[in-house]
Design an enzyme around this catalytic site. Structure first.
Site, PDB file in Angstrom:
ATOM      1  N   LYS A  80       1.863  -7.745   8.271  1.00  0.00           N
ATOM      2  CA  LYS A  80       0.403  -7.760   8.436  1.00  0.00           C
ATOM      3  C   LYS A  80      -0.046  -9.184   8.774  1.00  0.00           C
ATOM      4  O   LYS A  80       0.445 -10.146   8.150  1.00  0.00           O
ATOM      5  CB  LYS A  80      -0.206  -7.281   7.115  1.00  0.00           C
ATOM      6  CG  LYS A  80      -1.691  -7.042   7.084  1.00  0.00           C
ATOM      7  CD  LYS A  80      -2.081  -6.460   5.712  1.00  0.00           C
ATOM      8  CE  LYS A  80      -3.520  -6.049   5.634  1.00  0.00           C
ATOM      9  NZ  LYS A  80      -3.843  -5.416   4.324  1.00  0.00           N
ATOM     10  N   SER A 155      -5.925  -1.049   4.719  1.00  0.00           N
ATOM     11  CA  SER A 155      -6.107  -1.982   5.814  1.00  0.00           C
ATOM     12  C   SER A 155      -4.813  -2.394   6.505  1.00  0.00           C
ATOM     13  O   SER A 155      -4.864  -2.994   7.587  1.00  0.00           O
ATOM     14  CB  SER A 155      -6.808  -3.233   5.297  1.00  0.00           C
ATOM     15  OG  SER A 155      -6.006  -3.891   4.310  1.00  0.00           O
ATOM     16  N   SER A 179      -4.656  -0.422   0.277  1.00  0.00           N
ATOM     17  CA  SER A 179      -4.337  -0.816   1.650  1.00  0.00           C
ATOM     18  C   SER A 179      -2.860  -0.787   2.022  1.00  0.00           C
ATOM     19  O   SER A 179      -2.529  -0.878   3.212  1.00  0.00           O
ATOM     20  CB  SER A 179      -4.899  -2.210   1.936  1.00  0.00           C
ATOM     21  OG  SER A 179      -6.300  -2.152   2.057  1.00  0.00           O
TER      22      SER A 179
END
Lengths: 477, 83
Positions: A80, A155, A179
Protein backbone atom coordinates in the site's frame (compact mmCIF):
# COMPACT_ATOMS: atom_id res chain seq x y z
CA UNK A 1 1.53 -25.34 -12.76
CA UNK A 2 3.57 -23.29 -15.24
CA UNK A 3 2.83 -19.79 -13.99
CA UNK A 4 5.17 -19.33 -11.03
CA UNK A 5 3.12 -16.37 -9.88
CA UNK A 6 0.27 -18.71 -9.01
CA UNK A 7 2.28 -20.39 -6.27
CA UNK A 8 1.66 -19.46 -2.68
CA UNK A 9 4.36 -17.49 -0.91
CA UNK A 10 5.24 -20.60 1.10
CA UNK A 11 5.61 -22.67 -2.06
CA UNK A 12 7.76 -20.04 -3.73
CA UNK A 13 9.87 -19.74 -0.59
CA UNK A 14 10.50 -23.48 -0.47
CA UNK A 15 11.41 -23.52 -4.15
CA UNK A 16 13.92 -20.70 -3.71
CA UNK A 17 15.50 -22.39 -0.71
CA UNK A 18 15.82 -25.59 -2.73
CA UNK A 19 17.25 -23.61 -5.67
CA UNK A 20 14.47 -24.89 -7.91
CA UNK A 21 13.56 -21.37 -8.94
CA UNK A 22 15.30 -18.02 -8.84
CA UNK A 23 14.02 -14.77 -7.40
CA UNK A 24 14.43 -13.24 -10.87
CA UNK A 25 12.09 -15.85 -12.31
CA UNK A 26 9.47 -15.07 -9.67
CA UNK A 27 9.79 -11.34 -10.33
CA UNK A 28 9.42 -11.85 -14.08
CA UNK A 29 6.35 -14.01 -13.52
CA UNK A 30 4.76 -11.25 -11.43
CA UNK A 31 5.71 -8.55 -13.93
CA UNK A 32 4.13 -10.54 -16.74
CA UNK A 33 0.85 -10.76 -14.83
CA UNK A 34 1.03 -7.08 -13.88
CA UNK A 35 1.31 -6.18 -17.58
CA UNK A 36 -1.84 -8.20 -18.25
CA UNK A 37 -3.91 -7.13 -15.25
CA UNK A 38 -2.96 -3.55 -14.44
CA UNK A 39 -5.09 -1.99 -17.21
CA UNK A 40 -8.08 -3.91 -15.90
CA UNK A 41 -7.76 -3.45 -12.13
CA UNK A 42 -5.48 -0.40 -11.58
CA UNK A 43 -3.77 -2.00 -8.59
CA UNK A 44 -0.39 -0.26 -8.85
CA UNK A 45 0.34 3.42 -8.40
CA UNK A 46 4.09 3.09 -9.06
CA UNK A 47 5.59 -0.06 -10.56
CA UNK A 48 9.35 -0.27 -9.98
CA UNK A 49 10.22 -3.09 -12.34
CA UNK A 50 13.90 -2.30 -12.89
CA UNK A 51 14.59 -1.88 -9.19
CA UNK A 52 12.77 -5.16 -8.51
CA UNK A 53 14.83 -6.99 -11.13
CA UNK A 54 18.05 -5.63 -9.67
CA UNK A 55 17.02 -6.62 -6.15
CA UNK A 56 16.07 -10.10 -7.35
CA UNK A 57 19.43 -10.57 -9.03
CA UNK A 58 21.15 -9.53 -5.81
CA UNK A 59 19.00 -12.00 -3.86
CA UNK A 60 19.96 -14.77 -6.28
CA UNK A 61 23.63 -13.92 -5.94
CA UNK A 62 23.34 -14.08 -2.17
CA UNK A 63 21.85 -17.56 -2.37
CA UNK A 64 24.51 -18.70 -4.83
CA UNK A 65 27.12 -17.47 -2.37
CA UNK A 66 25.60 -19.61 0.36
CA UNK A 67 24.20 -16.71 2.35
CA UNK A 68 21.31 -16.97 4.81
CA UNK A 69 17.93 -17.55 3.26
CA UNK A 70 14.92 -16.39 5.26
CA UNK A 71 11.41 -17.49 4.22
CA UNK A 72 10.92 -14.17 2.44
CA UNK A 73 14.26 -14.17 0.65
CA UNK A 74 13.75 -13.26 -2.99
CA UNK A 75 9.94 -13.14 -2.71
CA UNK A 76 8.23 -10.35 -4.72
CA UNK A 77 5.85 -8.26 -2.59
CA UNK A 78 4.16 -4.90 -3.15
CA UNK A 79 2.69 -2.58 -0.55
CA UNK A 80 0.00 0.00 0.00
CA UNK A 81 1.42 3.40 -0.97
CA UNK A 82 1.67 4.70 2.59
CA UNK A 83 4.83 2.98 3.81
CA UNK A 84 7.64 5.48 3.56
CA UNK A 85 10.88 4.62 1.83
CA UNK A 86 13.62 7.22 2.07
CA UNK A 87 13.90 9.32 -1.04
CA UNK A 88 10.79 7.83 -2.65
CA UNK A 89 7.34 9.29 -3.17
CA UNK A 90 4.59 7.94 -0.93
CA UNK A 91 1.35 9.36 -2.28
CA UNK A 92 -0.92 7.99 0.48
CA UNK A 93 -3.54 8.02 -2.25
CA UNK A 94 -3.64 11.84 -2.19
CA UNK A 95 -2.94 14.38 -4.88
CA UNK A 96 -1.29 16.48 -2.17
CA UNK A 97 1.55 13.96 -1.95
CA UNK A 98 2.25 13.33 -5.61
CA UNK A 99 5.68 14.91 -5.18
CA UNK A 100 6.22 14.23 -1.49
CA UNK A 101 9.45 12.36 -0.84
CA UNK A 102 9.88 10.41 2.39
CA UNK A 103 12.87 11.29 4.54
CA UNK A 104 13.05 7.93 6.27
CA UNK A 105 12.05 4.32 5.79
CA UNK A 106 9.23 2.56 7.61
CA UNK A 107 10.31 -0.02 10.16
CA UNK A 108 8.22 -2.70 8.44
CA UNK A 109 9.91 -2.04 5.11
CA UNK A 110 13.32 -2.18 6.78
CA UNK A 111 12.40 -5.53 8.28
CA UNK A 112 11.14 -6.91 4.98
CA UNK A 113 14.30 -5.65 3.27
CA UNK A 114 16.40 -7.37 5.91
CA UNK A 115 14.48 -10.59 5.29
CA UNK A 116 15.39 -10.37 1.61
CA UNK A 117 11.91 -9.58 0.24
CA UNK A 118 11.65 -7.84 -3.14
CA UNK A 119 9.59 -4.64 -3.44
CA UNK A 120 7.74 -4.50 -6.78
CA UNK A 121 6.30 -1.03 -6.24
CA UNK A 122 3.48 0.82 -4.52
CA UNK A 123 -0.19 -0.04 -4.59
CA UNK A 124 -3.37 1.96 -4.95
CA UNK A 125 -5.36 2.88 -1.84
CA UNK A 126 -8.21 5.04 -0.67
CA UNK A 127 -7.19 8.68 -0.25
CA UNK A 128 -5.43 9.00 3.12
CA UNK A 129 -6.69 5.47 3.92
CA UNK A 130 -10.08 7.07 4.45
CA UNK A 131 -12.57 4.89 2.62
CA UNK A 132 -14.08 1.43 2.79
CA UNK A 133 -14.71 0.92 -0.92
CA UNK A 134 -11.48 1.59 -2.85
CA UNK A 135 -12.67 4.62 -4.79
CA UNK A 136 -9.97 7.19 -5.52
CA UNK A 137 -10.61 10.29 -7.62
CA UNK A 138 -6.89 11.15 -7.90
CA UNK A 139 -5.36 7.87 -9.04
CA UNK A 140 -8.47 6.10 -10.31
CA UNK A 141 -10.43 3.42 -8.52
CA UNK A 142 -8.78 0.09 -7.91
CA UNK A 143 -11.11 -2.52 -9.40
CA UNK A 144 -12.05 -5.95 -8.24
CA UNK A 145 -10.33 -8.72 -10.26
CA UNK A 146 -13.46 -10.86 -9.97
CA UNK A 147 -15.56 -8.17 -11.60
CA UNK A 148 -14.10 -4.73 -12.37
CA UNK A 149 -17.52 -3.14 -12.02
CA UNK A 150 -17.39 -4.02 -8.32
CA UNK A 151 -15.31 -2.35 -5.61
CA UNK A 152 -12.23 -3.94 -4.11
CA UNK A 153 -13.02 -2.82 -0.61
CA UNK A 154 -10.76 -0.34 1.11
CA UNK A 155 -8.75 1.27 2.12
CA UNK A 156 -6.03 -1.22 1.09
CA UNK A 157 -7.68 -1.51 -2.30
CA UNK A 158 -4.62 -2.15 -4.45
CA UNK A 159 -3.36 -4.73 -1.96
CA UNK A 160 -6.54 -6.77 -2.21
CA UNK A 161 -6.67 -6.53 -5.99
CA UNK A 162 -2.96 -7.29 -6.53
CA UNK A 163 -2.88 -10.32 -4.25
CA UNK A 164 -6.12 -11.71 -5.70
CA UNK A 165 -4.85 -11.36 -9.28
CA UNK A 166 -1.51 -12.93 -8.26
CA UNK A 167 0.52 -9.83 -9.13
CA UNK A 168 2.51 -10.14 -5.89
CA UNK A 169 2.91 -12.91 -3.33
CA UNK A 170 1.78 -10.68 -0.51
CA UNK A 171 1.25 -7.09 0.51
CA UNK A 172 1.25 -4.85 3.52
CA UNK A 173 -2.04 -3.09 4.12
CA UNK A 174 -3.20 -1.06 7.09
CA UNK A 175 -6.38 -1.38 9.13
CA UNK A 176 -8.06 1.35 11.18
CA UNK A 177 -11.66 0.20 10.80
CA UNK A 178 -11.38 -2.78 8.47
CA UNK A 179 -8.99 -1.65 5.75
CA UNK A 180 -7.09 -4.94 5.53
CA UNK A 181 -10.02 -7.27 6.11
CA UNK A 182 -12.53 -5.58 3.80
CA UNK A 183 -10.41 -5.85 0.63
CA UNK A 184 -9.27 -9.31 1.70
CA UNK A 185 -12.88 -10.43 1.95
CA UNK A 186 -14.15 -8.67 -1.16
CA UNK A 187 -11.23 -9.81 -3.33
CA UNK A 188 -11.13 -13.39 -1.99
CA UNK A 189 -7.74 -13.37 -0.26
CA UNK A 190 -6.52 -13.77 3.31
CA UNK A 191 -5.82 -10.72 5.45
CA UNK A 192 -4.57 -10.28 9.00
CA UNK A 193 -5.14 -7.24 11.20
CA UNK A 194 -2.70 -7.82 14.06
CA UNK A 195 -3.24 -6.84 17.68
CA UNK A 196 -2.83 -3.11 18.30
CA UNK A 197 0.82 -2.72 19.22
CA UNK A 198 2.06 -5.99 17.68
CA UNK A 199 3.60 -4.37 14.59
CA UNK A 200 5.43 -1.06 14.35
CA UNK A 201 3.64 1.83 12.67
CA UNK A 202 6.81 3.92 12.47
CA UNK A 203 7.14 5.34 8.97
CA UNK A 204 3.58 4.44 8.05
CA UNK A 205 1.06 7.17 7.30
CA UNK A 206 -1.19 7.61 10.34
CA UNK A 207 -4.96 7.49 10.00
CA UNK A 208 -5.93 7.23 13.69
CA UNK A 209 -2.98 6.35 15.89
CA UNK A 210 -5.05 4.68 18.60
CA UNK A 211 -6.56 2.22 16.13
CA UNK A 212 -4.06 1.80 13.27
CA UNK A 213 -2.66 -1.67 12.65
CA UNK A 214 -0.15 -2.75 10.01
CA UNK A 215 -0.56 -6.23 8.60
CA UNK A 216 -0.41 -8.52 5.58
CA UNK A 217 -2.77 -9.54 2.82
CA UNK A 218 -1.66 -12.76 1.15
CA UNK A 219 -2.98 -15.90 -0.49
CA UNK A 220 -3.15 -18.05 2.62
CA UNK A 221 -3.03 -17.84 6.39
CA UNK A 222 0.38 -19.50 6.26
CA UNK A 223 1.65 -16.77 3.92
CA UNK A 224 0.30 -14.12 6.29
CA UNK A 225 2.15 -15.83 9.13
CA UNK A 226 5.42 -15.77 7.19
CA UNK A 227 5.09 -12.03 6.58
CA UNK A 228 3.99 -11.33 10.15
CA UNK A 229 6.99 -13.22 11.50
CA UNK A 230 9.25 -10.81 9.64
CA UNK A 231 7.57 -7.57 10.74
CA UNK A 232 6.18 -8.16 14.26
CA UNK A 233 7.84 -7.25 17.53
CA UNK A 234 8.98 -4.26 19.53
CA UNK A 235 10.34 -1.18 17.80
CA UNK A 236 11.97 1.59 19.84
CA UNK A 237 10.54 4.07 17.34
CA UNK A 238 6.93 3.10 18.07
CA UNK A 239 6.00 3.20 21.75
CA UNK A 240 2.82 1.20 21.15
CA UNK A 241 4.96 -1.88 20.46
CA UNK A 242 6.88 -1.73 23.73
CA UNK A 243 5.14 -4.80 25.09
CA UNK A 244 4.75 -6.72 21.86
CA UNK A 245 5.68 -10.34 22.43
CA UNK A 246 7.63 -12.27 19.86
CA UNK A 247 5.53 -14.03 17.23
CA UNK A 248 5.97 -17.79 17.07
CA UNK A 249 4.91 -19.44 13.82
CA UNK A 250 2.10 -21.93 14.36
CA UNK A 251 2.78 -25.50 13.31
CA UNK A 252 1.71 -26.14 9.74
CA UNK A 253 -1.41 -28.24 9.52
CA UNK A 254 -0.69 -30.84 6.88
CA UNK A 255 -4.22 -31.61 5.74
CA UNK A 256 -4.46 -35.19 6.89
CA UNK A 257 -7.78 -35.67 8.62
CA UNK A 258 -6.46 -37.55 11.63
CA UNK A 259 -3.70 -35.06 12.21
CA UNK A 260 -6.09 -32.12 11.93
CA UNK A 261 -8.46 -33.61 14.45
CA UNK A 262 -5.56 -33.95 16.86
CA UNK A 263 -4.49 -30.39 16.20
CA UNK A 264 -7.91 -28.92 16.84
CA UNK A 265 -9.10 -31.19 19.64
CA UNK A 266 -10.47 -29.08 22.46
CA UNK A 267 -10.63 -25.93 20.37
CA UNK A 268 -13.67 -23.76 20.98
CA UNK A 269 -14.79 -21.05 18.56
CA UNK A 270 -17.41 -18.58 19.67
CA UNK A 271 -19.95 -17.58 17.05
CA UNK A 272 -21.07 -13.97 17.45
CA UNK A 273 -24.76 -14.47 16.84
CA UNK A 274 -25.78 -10.88 16.15
CA UNK A 275 -22.97 -10.43 13.64
CA UNK A 276 -23.90 -13.63 11.83
CA UNK A 277 -27.56 -12.58 11.75
CA UNK A 278 -26.54 -9.21 10.30
CA UNK A 279 -25.16 -10.86 7.18
CA UNK A 280 -27.15 -10.50 3.99
CA UNK A 281 -29.01 -13.72 3.08
CA UNK A 282 -26.95 -14.05 -0.10
CA UNK A 283 -23.84 -14.49 2.04
CA UNK A 284 -25.25 -17.02 4.48
CA UNK A 285 -24.68 -20.24 2.49
CA UNK A 286 -20.94 -19.57 2.29
CA UNK A 287 -20.75 -18.54 5.95
CA UNK A 288 -22.83 -21.48 7.16
CA UNK A 289 -20.69 -23.87 5.14
CA UNK A 290 -17.55 -22.40 6.72
CA UNK A 291 -19.01 -23.02 10.17
CA UNK A 292 -19.89 -26.58 9.16
CA UNK A 293 -16.32 -27.17 7.97
CA UNK A 294 -14.94 -25.94 11.28
CA UNK A 295 -17.38 -28.23 13.05
CA UNK A 296 -16.26 -31.15 10.91
CA UNK A 297 -12.68 -30.42 11.94
CA UNK A 298 -13.67 -31.16 15.52
CA UNK A 299 -13.95 -27.56 16.67
CA UNK A 300 -16.67 -26.92 19.24
CA UNK A 301 -18.85 -24.03 18.10
CA UNK A 302 -20.45 -22.04 20.89
CA UNK A 303 -22.81 -19.09 20.50
CA UNK A 304 -21.50 -15.97 22.21
CA UNK A 305 -22.38 -12.29 22.34
CA UNK A 306 -19.97 -9.38 22.51
CA UNK A 307 -21.20 -7.13 25.31
CA UNK A 308 -22.09 -3.57 24.37
CA UNK A 309 -21.38 -4.16 20.69
CA UNK A 310 -23.29 -1.08 19.52
CA UNK A 311 -21.38 1.15 21.91
CA UNK A 312 -18.10 -0.40 20.82
CA UNK A 313 -18.93 0.46 17.21
CA UNK A 314 -19.88 4.02 18.09
CA UNK A 315 -16.84 4.62 20.26
CA UNK A 316 -14.52 3.34 17.54
CA UNK A 317 -16.06 5.90 15.23
CA UNK A 318 -15.52 8.70 17.72
CA UNK A 319 -11.82 7.90 18.01
CA UNK A 320 -11.31 7.39 14.30
CA UNK A 321 -13.08 10.57 13.23
CA UNK A 322 -11.50 12.78 15.86
CA UNK A 323 -7.94 11.58 15.42
CA UNK A 324 -8.18 11.86 11.62
CA UNK A 325 -9.41 15.45 11.98
CA UNK A 326 -6.53 16.24 14.29
CA UNK A 327 -3.97 14.73 11.93
CA UNK A 328 -5.39 16.59 8.93
CA UNK A 329 -6.43 19.88 10.52
CA UNK A 330 -3.58 22.05 9.27
CA UNK A 331 -3.66 20.55 5.82
CA UNK A 332 -7.45 20.86 5.59
CA UNK A 333 -7.14 24.55 6.49
CA UNK A 334 -4.38 25.21 4.00
CA UNK A 335 -5.39 23.05 1.04
CA UNK A 336 -9.06 22.10 1.22
CA UNK A 337 -9.30 21.60 -2.52
CA UNK A 338 -6.65 18.90 -2.25
CA UNK A 339 -9.18 16.56 -0.69
CA UNK A 340 -11.95 14.66 -2.40
CA UNK A 341 -15.13 16.48 -1.41
CA UNK A 342 -16.72 13.46 0.25
CA UNK A 343 -13.62 12.73 2.34
CA UNK A 344 -13.32 16.38 3.33
CA UNK A 345 -16.96 16.43 4.35
CA UNK A 346 -16.56 13.28 6.40
CA UNK A 347 -13.49 14.58 8.21
CA UNK A 348 -15.25 17.84 9.09
CA UNK A 349 -17.30 15.90 11.62
CA UNK A 350 -14.18 15.26 13.67
CA UNK A 351 -13.60 18.98 14.09
CA UNK A 352 -16.65 19.23 16.32
CA UNK A 353 -16.24 16.17 18.55
CA UNK A 354 -16.37 17.36 22.16
CA UNK A 355 -13.02 16.61 23.81
CA UNK A 356 -14.86 14.95 26.68
CA UNK A 357 -16.58 12.52 24.31
CA UNK A 358 -13.26 11.58 22.72
CA UNK A 359 -11.70 11.00 26.14
CA UNK A 360 -14.76 9.03 27.19
CA UNK A 361 -14.15 6.71 24.23
CA UNK A 362 -10.51 6.23 25.24
CA UNK A 363 -11.45 5.53 28.87
CA UNK A 364 -14.05 2.97 27.79
CA UNK A 365 -11.55 1.00 25.73
CA UNK A 366 -9.86 -0.88 28.55
CA UNK A 367 -13.13 -1.53 30.33
CA UNK A 368 -14.80 -3.00 27.30
CA UNK A 369 -11.76 -5.07 26.35
CA UNK A 370 -11.81 -6.61 29.83
CA UNK A 371 -15.49 -7.43 29.44
CA UNK A 372 -14.97 -9.03 26.04
CA UNK A 373 -12.03 -11.05 27.33
CA UNK A 374 -14.13 -12.29 30.22
CA UNK A 375 -17.26 -13.07 28.24
CA UNK A 376 -15.68 -14.47 25.07
CA UNK A 377 -12.01 -15.32 25.30
CA UNK A 378 -12.11 -16.87 28.76
CA UNK A 379 -14.00 -19.77 27.19
CA UNK A 380 -13.20 -19.57 23.46
CA UNK A 381 -9.96 -19.84 21.51
CA UNK A 382 -11.33 -17.51 18.86
CA UNK A 383 -14.46 -15.75 17.67
CA UNK A 384 -16.21 -16.29 14.32
CA UNK A 385 -17.95 -13.44 12.50
CA UNK A 386 -18.60 -12.47 8.90
CA UNK A 387 -16.10 -9.93 7.61
CA UNK A 388 -18.63 -7.87 5.67
CA UNK A 389 -22.39 -7.93 6.21
CA UNK A 390 -23.35 -6.92 2.69
CA UNK A 391 -22.57 -8.19 -0.83
CA UNK A 392 -19.67 -6.55 -2.67
CA UNK A 393 -21.20 -3.34 -4.04
CA UNK A 394 -20.70 -2.02 -7.52
CA UNK A 395 -18.40 0.95 -7.99
CA UNK A 396 -21.29 3.00 -9.33
CA UNK A 397 -23.72 2.36 -6.50
CA UNK A 398 -21.13 2.96 -3.79
CA UNK A 399 -19.67 6.23 -5.05
CA UNK A 400 -20.11 8.86 -2.35
CA UNK A 401 -20.72 12.55 -2.85
CA UNK A 402 -22.68 13.74 0.17
CA UNK A 403 -22.38 13.13 3.89
CA UNK A 404 -25.56 11.10 3.72
CA UNK A 405 -24.00 8.89 1.05
CA UNK A 406 -21.02 8.27 3.27
CA UNK A 407 -23.10 7.11 6.22
CA UNK A 408 -25.33 4.98 4.03
CA UNK A 409 -22.49 3.25 2.18
CA UNK A 410 -19.50 3.12 4.50
CA UNK A 411 -21.38 2.35 7.73
CA UNK A 412 -22.64 -1.09 6.71
CA UNK A 413 -19.26 -2.03 5.24
CA UNK A 414 -17.32 -1.49 8.48
CA UNK A 415 -20.06 -2.62 10.86
CA UNK A 416 -18.42 -5.98 11.61
CA UNK A 417 -14.77 -4.94 11.42
CA UNK A 418 -14.49 -1.64 13.30
CA UNK A 419 -15.33 -3.14 16.71
CA UNK A 420 -12.11 -5.15 16.67
CA UNK A 421 -10.05 -2.03 16.01
CA UNK A 422 -11.59 -0.37 19.04
CA UNK A 423 -10.83 -3.49 21.09
CA UNK A 424 -7.36 -3.79 19.52
CA UNK A 425 -7.89 -7.49 18.84
CA UNK A 426 -6.20 -9.52 16.09
CA UNK A 427 -8.54 -10.60 13.31
CA UNK A 428 -7.91 -12.87 10.35
CA UNK A 429 -10.21 -12.69 7.32
CA UNK A 430 -10.43 -15.90 5.30
CA UNK A 431 -12.25 -16.53 2.01
CA UNK A 432 -15.11 -19.02 2.25
CA UNK A 433 -16.64 -19.09 -1.18
CA UNK A 434 -18.64 -17.00 -3.60
CA UNK A 435 -22.01 -15.40 -2.95
CA UNK A 436 -24.95 -15.83 -5.29
CA UNK A 437 -23.43 -13.20 -7.62
CA UNK A 438 -20.11 -15.02 -7.80
CA UNK A 439 -18.27 -12.48 -5.65
CA UNK A 440 -16.03 -13.55 -2.76
CA UNK A 441 -17.30 -13.92 0.80
CA UNK A 442 -15.07 -13.86 3.86
CA UNK A 443 -15.24 -14.55 7.56
CA UNK A 444 -13.17 -13.36 10.48
CA UNK A 445 -11.45 -15.37 13.16
CA UNK A 446 -10.81 -12.94 16.00
CA UNK A 447 -8.35 -13.73 18.77
CA UNK A 448 -7.44 -12.52 22.24
CA UNK A 449 -4.74 -9.83 22.41
CA UNK A 450 -1.48 -11.04 20.82
CA UNK A 451 -3.05 -14.41 19.95
CA UNK A 452 -2.12 -14.13 16.26
CA UNK A 453 -0.55 -17.59 16.29
CA UNK A 454 -3.81 -19.12 17.48
CA UNK A 455 -6.06 -17.60 14.81
CA UNK A 456 -3.44 -18.30 12.13
CA UNK A 457 -3.28 -21.92 13.29
CA UNK A 458 -7.04 -22.20 12.93
CA UNK A 459 -6.95 -20.45 9.57
CA UNK A 460 -4.27 -22.78 8.29
CA UNK A 461 -6.27 -25.78 9.42
CA UNK A 462 -9.38 -24.44 7.68
CA UNK A 463 -7.47 -23.79 4.47
CA UNK A 464 -5.85 -27.23 4.55
CA UNK A 465 -9.22 -28.81 3.75
CA UNK A 466 -10.86 -26.03 1.72
CA UNK A 467 -9.83 -24.52 -1.59
CA UNK A 468 -11.47 -21.10 -1.63
CA UNK A 469 -8.08 -19.45 -1.11
CA UNK A 470 -6.80 -21.18 -4.25
CA UNK A 471 -9.47 -19.72 -6.57
CA UNK A 472 -7.89 -17.32 -9.04
CA UNK A 473 -9.78 -14.78 -11.15
CA UNK A 474 -9.25 -15.07 -14.89
CA UNK A 475 -8.89 -12.43 -17.56
CA UNK A 476 -11.66 -12.48 -20.13
CA UNK A 477 -10.62 -14.14 -23.38
CA UNK B 1 -34.72 17.85 47.76
CA UNK B 2 -31.28 19.23 48.23
CA UNK B 3 -31.40 21.57 45.29
CA UNK B 4 -29.74 19.26 42.80
CA UNK B 5 -31.35 19.60 39.35
CA UNK B 6 -32.99 16.41 38.17
CA UNK B 7 -33.96 15.31 34.67
CA UNK B 8 -37.61 15.80 35.54
CA UNK B 9 -37.11 19.55 35.56
CA UNK B 10 -36.51 19.50 31.82
CA UNK B 11 -39.03 21.57 29.91
CA UNK B 12 -40.29 19.33 27.12
CA UNK B 13 -41.39 22.39 25.20
CA UNK B 14 -38.01 24.02 25.31
CA UNK B 15 -35.58 22.26 23.00
CA UNK B 16 -32.68 24.21 24.46
CA UNK B 17 -33.28 22.98 27.99
CA UNK B 18 -30.61 20.34 28.57
CA UNK B 19 -31.54 19.60 32.15
CA UNK B 20 -32.46 16.07 31.15
CA UNK B 21 -31.37 13.60 28.52
CA UNK B 22 -29.34 15.01 25.67
CA UNK B 23 -31.37 15.52 22.50
CA UNK B 24 -31.18 17.55 19.34
CA UNK B 25 -32.11 21.13 19.88
CA UNK B 26 -31.83 24.61 18.53
CA UNK B 27 -28.40 26.14 18.66
CA UNK B 28 -26.29 23.01 18.45
CA UNK B 29 -25.61 23.65 14.78
CA UNK B 30 -24.19 26.98 15.88
CA UNK B 31 -22.05 25.19 18.47
CA UNK B 32 -20.64 22.84 15.85
CA UNK B 33 -19.96 25.62 13.38
CA UNK B 34 -18.36 27.55 16.23
CA UNK B 35 -16.12 24.62 17.15
CA UNK B 36 -14.89 24.46 13.59
CA UNK B 37 -14.47 28.22 13.49
CA UNK B 38 -12.29 28.09 16.61
CA UNK B 39 -9.98 25.86 14.59
CA UNK B 40 -10.03 28.23 11.66
CA UNK B 41 -12.40 26.13 9.56
CA UNK B 42 -15.57 27.31 7.95
CA UNK B 43 -18.51 24.93 8.16
CA UNK B 44 -21.77 25.54 6.28
CA UNK B 45 -24.70 25.68 8.66
CA UNK B 46 -26.55 22.83 7.00
CA UNK B 47 -23.51 20.62 7.39
CA UNK B 48 -23.04 21.82 10.95
CA UNK B 49 -26.65 20.97 11.67
CA UNK B 50 -26.23 17.46 10.33
CA UNK B 51 -23.05 16.91 12.36
CA UNK B 52 -24.78 18.25 15.46
CA UNK B 53 -27.72 15.92 15.04
CA UNK B 54 -25.39 12.95 14.61
CA UNK B 55 -23.28 13.95 17.60
CA UNK B 56 -26.27 14.37 19.88
CA UNK B 57 -27.62 10.96 18.95
CA UNK B 58 -24.18 9.40 19.29
CA UNK B 59 -23.57 10.92 22.70
CA UNK B 60 -26.99 9.85 23.86
CA UNK B 61 -26.31 6.25 22.85
CA UNK B 62 -22.83 6.15 24.31
CA UNK B 63 -23.75 7.72 27.62
CA UNK B 64 -26.77 5.45 27.96
CA UNK B 65 -24.61 2.33 27.84
CA UNK B 66 -24.69 0.40 31.12
CA UNK B 67 -20.90 0.21 30.99
CA UNK B 68 -19.41 3.53 32.00
CA UNK B 69 -15.89 4.41 33.15
CA UNK B 70 -15.29 4.71 36.85
CA UNK B 71 -13.76 7.72 38.52
CA UNK B 72 -10.24 6.29 38.32
CA UNK B 73 -10.40 4.73 34.86
CA UNK B 74 -8.03 6.32 32.39
CA UNK B 75 -7.07 5.77 28.74
CA UNK B 76 -3.82 3.99 29.61
CA UNK B 77 -5.83 1.16 31.21
CA UNK B 78 -6.31 -0.25 27.74
CA UNK B 79 -2.72 -1.42 27.64
CA UNK B 80 -3.16 -3.14 31.01
CA UNK B 81 -6.28 -4.86 29.69
CA UNK B 82 -4.26 -6.20 26.76
CA UNK B 83 -1.92 -8.18 29.05
Amino acid sequence: MNDLALWTLAEASAAIAARQVSSRELVEACLARIAQWQPRINAFIDLRADAARAAADAADRAIAAGGPCSPLHGIPLAHKDMYYREGRVSTCGSTLRREWHATGTATVLRRLDAAGAIDLGTLNMAEWAGGATGHNIWFGDARNPWNPDRVTGGSSSGSGAAVAARLAFGSLGSDTGGSIRLPASMCGVTGLKPTYGAVSRHGAMPRAWTLDAVGPLARTAQDCALILAAIAGPDPQDASTAEAPGFAMPAVADGRAGRLADTLAGTVIGVEASMLQAADPSLRPALDTALAVLGDLGVELREVAIPELAAIFDLGGVISTTEAASIHLQQMRAQPSGYAPDLFTRMQAGLATPAVLYLHALRMRGLLLEKVRASVFSRCNALFAPTVAVPVPTRAESRTETAEDVGRIHGPLVRLTRPFNFLGLPSLSLPCGPDSAGMPVGFQLVGAPFAEAEILRLGMAYQSITAWHARVPELPA
Amino acid sequence: MNGTPTPSRQDENDPDDCGGPIRPSRGKDVDVAGSAALLGMSLPMDRAGAIAADLVKLAERVLASPVQPGFEDEPADFRKAQR
